[in-house]
Design an enzyme around this catalytic site. Structure first.
Site, PDB file in Angstrom:
ATOM      1  N   GLY A  83       0.815  -1.218   0.000  1.00  0.00           N
ATOM      2  CA  GLY A  83       0.000   0.000   0.000  1.00  0.00           C
ATOM      3  C   GLY A  83       0.847   1.265   0.000  1.00  0.00           C
ATOM      4  NE  ARG A 147      -1.998  -4.613  -0.939  1.00  0.00           N
ATOM      5  CZ  ARG A 147      -1.500  -4.059   0.161  1.00  0.00           C
ATOM      6  NH1 ARG A 147      -0.453  -4.597   0.747  1.00  0.00           N
ATOM      7  NH2 ARG A 147      -2.037  -2.966   0.663  1.00  0.00           N
ATOM      8  CG  ASP A 178       3.177  -9.844   4.738  1.00  0.00           C
ATOM      9  OD1 ASP A 178       3.582 -10.702   5.540  1.00  0.00           O
ATOM     10  OD2 ASP A 178       1.977  -9.566   4.588  1.00  0.00           O
ATOM     11  CE  LYS A 204       4.436  -0.003   2.642  1.00  0.00           C
ATOM     12  NZ  LYS A 204       3.505  -0.730   1.749  1.00  0.00           N
ATOM     13  CB  THR A 205       2.974  -0.037   6.690  1.00  0.00           C
ATOM     14  OG1 THR A 205       1.549  -0.174   6.785  1.00  0.00           O
ATOM     15  CG2 THR A 205       3.563  -0.332   8.051  1.00  0.00           C
ATOM     16  CG  ASP A 207      -1.783  -0.642   8.119  1.00  0.00           C
ATOM     17  OD1 ASP A 207      -2.320   0.338   7.573  1.00  0.00           O
ATOM     18  OD2 ASP A 207      -2.032  -1.809   7.800  1.00  0.00           O
ATOM     19  CE1 TYR A 245     -28.045  12.941   9.437  1.00  0.00           C
ATOM     20  CE2 TYR A 245     -26.668  14.866   9.026  1.00  0.00           C
ATOM     21  CZ  TYR A 245     -27.760  14.076   8.698  1.00  0.00           C
ATOM     22  OH  TYR A 245     -28.555  14.428   7.653  1.00  0.00           O
ATOM     23  CG  MET A 252      -7.215   1.872   5.272  1.00  0.00           C
ATOM     24  SD  MET A 252      -6.062   2.154   3.946  1.00  0.00           S
ATOM     25  CE  MET A 252      -7.041   1.545   2.584  1.00  0.00           C
ATOM     26  NE  ARG A 254      -3.029  -6.106   5.338  1.00  0.00           N
ATOM     27  CZ  ARG A 254      -3.431  -6.115   4.079  1.00  0.00           C
ATOM     28  NH1 ARG A 254      -4.509  -6.781   3.756  1.00  0.00           N
ATOM     29  NH2 ARG A 254      -2.758  -5.470   3.157  1.00  0.00           N
ATOM     30  CD  GLU A 313      -8.609  -1.542   6.597  1.00  0.00           C
ATOM     31  OE1 GLU A 313      -8.929  -1.105   5.502  1.00  0.00           O
ATOM     32  OE2 GLU A 313      -7.425  -1.719   6.933  1.00  0.00           O
ATOM     33  CE1 TYR A 427      -7.108   1.680  -0.930  1.00  0.00           C
ATOM     34  CE2 TYR A 427      -9.390   1.932  -0.229  1.00  0.00           C
ATOM     35  CZ  TYR A 427      -8.311   1.115  -0.547  1.00  0.00           C
ATOM     36  OH  TYR A 427      -8.431  -0.245  -0.482  1.00  0.00           O
TER      37      TYR A 427
END
Ligand code: FBP
Length: 553
Positions: A83, A147, A178, A204-205, A207, A245, A252, A254, A313, A427
């Site tokens: 990502g 990926r 990974d 990198k990420t 997350d 509301y 995000m 994972r 997420e 995104y």
């Protein structure tokens, strides 16, 4: 000529700050070798899997020293993997500038579309003009990302063929846990095959789950979470204005809830769910729903039929009953792929799967709304994981909340009205223009990678530490990737992989949330972080995340 936005024009001129060890240039760095390292767990199995790269020492950089310039230029391949994360282009810029400082004719080969580009030998040579067009910009569009998982000897051999043909001195893999696991496996394979090409990883990420003592944060987390926090602050302001509301916002990440936790700390949302806590407390879906209903009712009693709830997420995979269900669904979909593939109608797929599941999982599956049942059947990612970004957890929760509140007389008597809005932010932040922090950090990581390459190091990840103290105090070096490894089941077999860093329930960031969340539930204690600022006072432009601030002091 391609037009640039006013911000892009200004950002082109931004000069990222480097750690002091690199300030005299990439060819004026002394490498200090530390003690041998060990993996986090499963030492014997990892030593057996990595006979050539196990136990490598930590490396610290110091400024100065006269490393002779190599007689021949360096040739370095780069891969952007997985990502997008803000700052990837600056990693390439750091490598590009540093290897050209080492030898002016050095070249960067950018493999297209992720690891698959390396295997297929598809690349662009990064020219000075191309590089300049992408400095300090977000996204991975300079070469694209992908990926593809490199895991078989046949794939490795195809990479070796490409590397030999191009005469590469090194390959830099810019990726998450990974991809860096793959980098370590490639480094080991190359050594075993007598190939001198180095493999260096860059953390990198967005997350934020690739971290340890040597990697205080992965790049991209800072910018992504600041982007989401801006939007959440705007929504909180809107909620407080319209007063009608409840906003359910999925964020995000994972698996780990770092993004949600940080966004909660940056905005003081009314509800911030943390998957790791839910799993540790073995909560049921009903109990999770209760975490949202409690503040909704408490606020309704105060005349506030509005609020903001943040939902990680990966939540569904951390609710034990749903986790067990997903594991069995993954297994069944792989085992009965052909049979399942023949079913066309979603209703048939749902009914067939329900018949295959064991009794406990079938009951959990049947209790889910049909929309979520069908989302659990969607295609898996290349690592065999369910694509949690496609599961509308925010709607799942709000649907169950609405059903429960419908029959709640007390809530209604107190004037309770429930009208939800749903959002998913992911995104929007992954390709944002990097904050000053990410622009500096990434350029520095690229420069560190170049120094490791020049020194012929392989199986290392670029590391910059002391990040909360400002670039003038940043410490740079390399860490052996095998030191992050443990053994975990993958496709039914134990494999050496980098251990994912989930939110720890005794971490300063989580404890800060716990300290405040009762108050934030009922009060309108919202903070409005506003958009990322690139120019102006340092306390605004160079601010680090709350997580880093709390963890590093
Ligand atoms: P990486 O782990 O590759 O950095 O990607 C993280 C992520 O952005 C997750 O937050 C999200 O679940 C996933 O990618 C979405 O993947 P895709 O881009 O394939 O939709």
């Amino acid at each position: 000529m391609k037009q640039l936005s006013a911000l892009d024009q200004q950002r082109k001129a931004y000069k990222p700050k480097l750690p002091p060890a690199l300030a005299q240039g990439a060819n004026r760095v002394t490498l200090k070798t530390g003690a041998a390292t060990e993996p986090v767990k499963d030492k014997k199995a990892i030593q057996a899997a990595f006979p050539n790269t196990y136990g490598l020492p930590l490396i610290d950089f110091a400024a100065g020293g006269a490393s002779p310039n190599p007689a021949t230029p360096l040739k370095v391949g780069v891969v952007l993997s997985g990502g997008q994360a803000p700052g990837g282009h600056n990693v390439i810029a750091g490598i590009f500038d540093s290897i050209r400082a080492i030898h002016p004719d050095s070249q960067v080969f950018g493999f297209s579309g992720g690891p698959g580009g390396l295997e297929a030998g598809q690349y662009d040579i990064i020219t000075p003009g191309l590089m300049d067009a992408y400095r300090n910009t977000g996204g991975f569009d300079i070469i694209g990302s992908g990926r593809t998982k490199l895991e078989t000897p046949e794939q490795f051999d195809r990479c070796i063929e490409v590397i030999r043909k191009l005469g590469l001195d090194a390959v830099v893999i810019i990726g998450g846990d990974d991809s860096n696991t793959n980098a370590a496996v490639l480094a080991e394979y190359f050594l075993a095959k007598g190939l001198k090409t180095s493999v260096v990883g860059v953390p990198k990420t967005i997350d934020g789950d690739l971290k340890n003592a040597q990697i205080p944060t992965s790049f991209g987390f800072d910018t992504a979470v600041k982007t989401y926090s801006e939007l959440i602050g705007n929504i909180a302001r809107d909620a407080r204005s319209a007063r009608k509301y409840w906003h359910f916002i999925k964020l995000m990440g994972r698996s780990a809830s770092h993004i949600t936790l940080e966004a909660g700390l940056q905005t003081h949302a009314n509800v911030t769910l943390i998957s790791e806590e839910i799993e540790a407390k073995k909560m049921t879906l009903d109990q999770v729903v209760e975490l949202v209903i409690r503040p909704i009712k408490a606020r309704a009693a105060l005349g506030k039929n509005y609020g903001v709830a943040l939902i990680p997420e990966g939540l569904v995979e951390f609710i034990p009953a749903i986790k067990a269900l997903i594991a069995e669904v993954n297994h069944l979909l792989a085992e009965k792929e052909a049979e399942f593939g023949q079913l066309e109608a979603t209703a048939d797929k749902i009914a067939t799967l329900a018949g295959w599941l064991n009794a406990g999982n079938a009951a959990t599956f049947k209790a889910l709304p049909a929309s979520i049942q069908s989302q659990l059947l969607l295609d898996r990612d290349p690592h065999g994981n369910v694509q949690v970004s496609l599961i509308e957890t925010e709607k799942l929760l709000s649907e169950i909340v609405a059903a429960k509140l419908k029959g709640d007389a007390d809530y209604k008597a107190k004037g309770g009205k429930f009208s939800p809005q749903h959002h998913f932010f992911g995104y929007e932040g992954r390709a944002a223009a990097p904050s000053n922090f990410d622009a500096d950090y990434c350029y520095g990581l690229g420069s560190v990678a170049a120094v490791l390459i020049q020194a012929g190091k392989t199986g290392y990840m670029a590391s910059i530490r002391n990040l909360s103290k400002g670039p003038a105090n940043w410490l740079a070096g390399g860490i052996p990737i095998t030191m992050l490894f443990n053994m975990e089941p993958r496709h039914g077999k134990l494999k050496p992989v980098i251990q994912k860093a989930l939110v720890e329930l005794d971490s300063p960031a989580f404890l800060e949330l716990v300290k405040n969340r009762d108050a934030w539930e009922v009060e309108d204690a919202y903070l409005f972080p506003g958009p990322i600022q690139y120019f102006g006072p340092a306390e605004v432009c160079d601010a680090i995340t709350k997580t880093l601030e709390l963890e590093q002091g």
